[in-house]
Design a protein around this motif. Structure first.
Motif, mmCIF file in Angstrom:
data_model
loop_
_atom_site.group_PDB
_atom_site.id
_atom_site.type_symbol
_atom_site.label_atom_id
_atom_site.label_comp_id
_atom_site.label_asym_id
_atom_site.label_seq_id
_atom_site.Cartn_x
_atom_site.Cartn_y
_atom_site.Cartn_z
ATOM 1 N N UNK A 196 -11.144 -3.537 7.381
ATOM 2 C CA UNK A 196 -10.001 -2.969 6.667
ATOM 3 C C UNK A 196 -8.747 -3.048 7.533
ATOM 4 N N UNK A 197 -8.879 -2.764 8.834
ATOM 5 C CA UNK A 197 -7.732 -2.843 9.747
ATOM 6 C C UNK A 197 -7.196 -4.272 9.794
ATOM 7 N N UNK A 198 -8.089 -5.242 9.944
ATOM 8 C CA UNK A 198 -7.681 -6.649 10.034
ATOM 9 C C UNK A 198 -6.997 -7.093 8.745
ATOM 10 N N UNK A 199 -7.593 -6.756 7.595
ATOM 11 C CA UNK A 199 -7.015 -7.144 6.305
ATOM 12 C C UNK A 199 -5.651 -6.487 6.111
ATOM 13 N N UNK A 200 -5.568 -5.185 6.423
ATOM 14 C CA UNK A 200 -4.326 -4.444 6.217
ATOM 15 C C UNK A 200 -3.207 -4.976 7.093
ATOM 16 N N UNK A 201 -3.532 -5.357 8.321
ATOM 17 C CA UNK A 201 -2.505 -5.844 9.239
ATOM 18 C C UNK A 201 -2.002 -7.236 8.854
ATOM 19 N N UNK A 202 -2.843 -8.011 8.177
ATOM 20 C CA UNK A 202 -2.455 -9.366 7.795
ATOM 21 C C UNK A 202 -1.702 -9.413 6.470
ATOM 22 N N UNK A 203 -1.562 -8.261 5.805
ATOM 23 C CA UNK A 203 -0.896 -8.192 4.504
ATOM 24 C C UNK A 203 0.252 -7.187 4.550
ATOM 25 N N UNK A 204 1.118 -7.181 3.528
ATOM 26 C CA UNK A 204 2.145 -6.144 3.465
ATOM 27 C C UNK A 204 1.524 -4.744 3.507
ATOM 28 N N UNK A 205 2.272 -3.786 4.034
ATOM 29 C CA UNK A 205 1.747 -2.435 4.242
ATOM 30 C C UNK A 205 1.363 -1.730 2.942
ATOM 31 N N UNK A 206 1.793 -2.273 1.803
ATOM 32 C CA UNK A 206 1.400 -1.685 0.518
ATOM 33 C C UNK A 206 -0.110 -1.720 0.344
ATOM 34 N N UNK A 207 -0.759 -2.761 0.892
ATOM 35 C CA UNK A 207 -2.218 -2.852 0.806
ATOM 36 C C UNK A 207 -2.865 -1.774 1.659
ATOM 37 N N UNK A 208 -2.317 -1.537 2.843
ATOM 38 C CA UNK A 208 -2.838 -0.476 3.700
ATOM 39 C C UNK A 208 -2.669 0.884 3.028
ATOM 40 N N UNK A 209 -1.523 1.089 2.372
ATOM 41 C CA UNK A 209 -1.284 2.355 1.669
ATOM 42 C C UNK A 209 -2.302 2.530 0.543
ATOM 43 N N UNK A 210 -2.629 1.434 -0.137
ATOM 44 C CA UNK A 210 -3.654 1.497 -1.185
ATOM 45 C C UNK A 210 -4.988 1.949 -0.599
ATOM 46 N N UNK A 211 -5.381 1.362 0.539
ATOM 47 C CA UNK A 211 -6.643 1.729 1.183
ATOM 48 C C UNK A 211 -6.639 3.204 1.605
ATOM 49 N N UNK A 212 -5.522 3.668 2.163
ATOM 50 C CA UNK A 212 -5.431 5.046 2.650
ATOM 51 C C UNK A 212 -5.585 6.031 1.498
ATOM 52 N N UNK A 213 -4.787 5.848 0.452
ATOM 53 C CA UNK A 213 -4.831 6.766 -0.691
ATOM 54 C C UNK A 213 -6.196 6.706 -1.379
ATOM 55 N N UNK A 214 -6.742 5.501 -1.505
ATOM 56 C CA UNK A 214 -8.048 5.339 -2.139
ATOM 57 C C UNK A 214 -9.135 6.063 -1.352
ATOM 58 N N UNK A 215 -9.088 5.963 -0.024
ATOM 59 C CA UNK A 215 -10.085 6.640 0.816
ATOM 60 C C UNK A 215 -9.971 8.150 0.689
#
Length: 228
Positions: A196-215
């Protein structure tokens, strides 16, 4: 077909949310995540029921493994047990199978700026003239180390607190071979957050925000449903 069933609805919902939130892309991402989790609730309930049945049958399955050394007899006895209790050993997999297309769709919506998918807009849905990508001082249109690591941390917490990944420790005196699936689930506790860290860092931060809220939503959902 993929665009009309998955990408189109996700993208147009995101655009509609941005338009109705004064151009706030960050708030739209959070609300879109909440909506996707609401869609998955019926499937999650099915997963919780499947986990409860599996937990009930676990001692019986372990006894079968001890009583039937032969693998063929062992498998037949286990399937007879599932039939007797009207249980489906694969019922818990459905939520993951349903969530995967949504996750891929979100990835395809977020991986480039919202304005570059304008060809997928429905009639009557209009991109706002001003879009604010800033949320909590971070630009969700660019990659973020902080949000990527937060996504990994919350993913780990989600897995750590999830009943699906937490099994009872095996008795040291029990000579029954370790279930390979249990070993795989244990390793996923650490592998998945790193991914998840690797994927989130390679994409716009909107994807990381999706992962955070979803978790966060999944953690709350787990605790609420398990108590009920």
């Amino acid at each position: 077909m993929w665009n009309s069933i998955v990408i189109g609805p996700l993208y147009n919902t995101l655009v509609w949310l941005v338009s109705h939130m004064n151009g706030s892309f960050g708030l739209a991402v959070i609300v879109l995540t909440i909506l996707t989790r609401l869609i998955l609730i019926p499937f999650s309930l099915q997963q919780y029921r499947a986990q409860a049945v599996q937990k009930k049958l676990a001692p019986m399955i372990e006894k079968i493994k001890r009583d039937f050394p032969n693998k063929a007899d062992q498998n037949k006895a286990i399937m007879d047990l599932y039939t007797e209790h009207k249980a489906n050993p694969f019922a818990g997999c459905l939520p993951m199978l349903v969530q995967l297309p949504i996750l891929i769709g979100v990835y395809q919506v977020f991986w480039k700026p919202i304005t570059e998918n304008a060809d997928k807009l429905y009639s009557g849905n209009i991109l706002p003239s001003v879009i604010n990508y800033s949320l909590f001082g971070m630009n969700l249109g660019e990659s973020s180390v902080i949000l990527a690591f937060l996504a990994g941390i919350f993913q780990f917490l989600q897995i750590y607190l999830s009943p699906a990944f937490n099994t009872e420790k095996k008795d040291p005196t029990d000579k029954t071979p370790t279930d390979p699936s249990a070993s795989m689930m244990a390793s996923m506790k650490y592998v998945l957050p790193v991914m998840i860290v690797v994927i989130s860092f390679s994409l716009p931060a909107s994807m990381a925000m999706y992962f955070i809220v979803s978790s966060l939503l999944t953690i709350g959902q787990d605790q609420l449903f398990l108590k009920k």
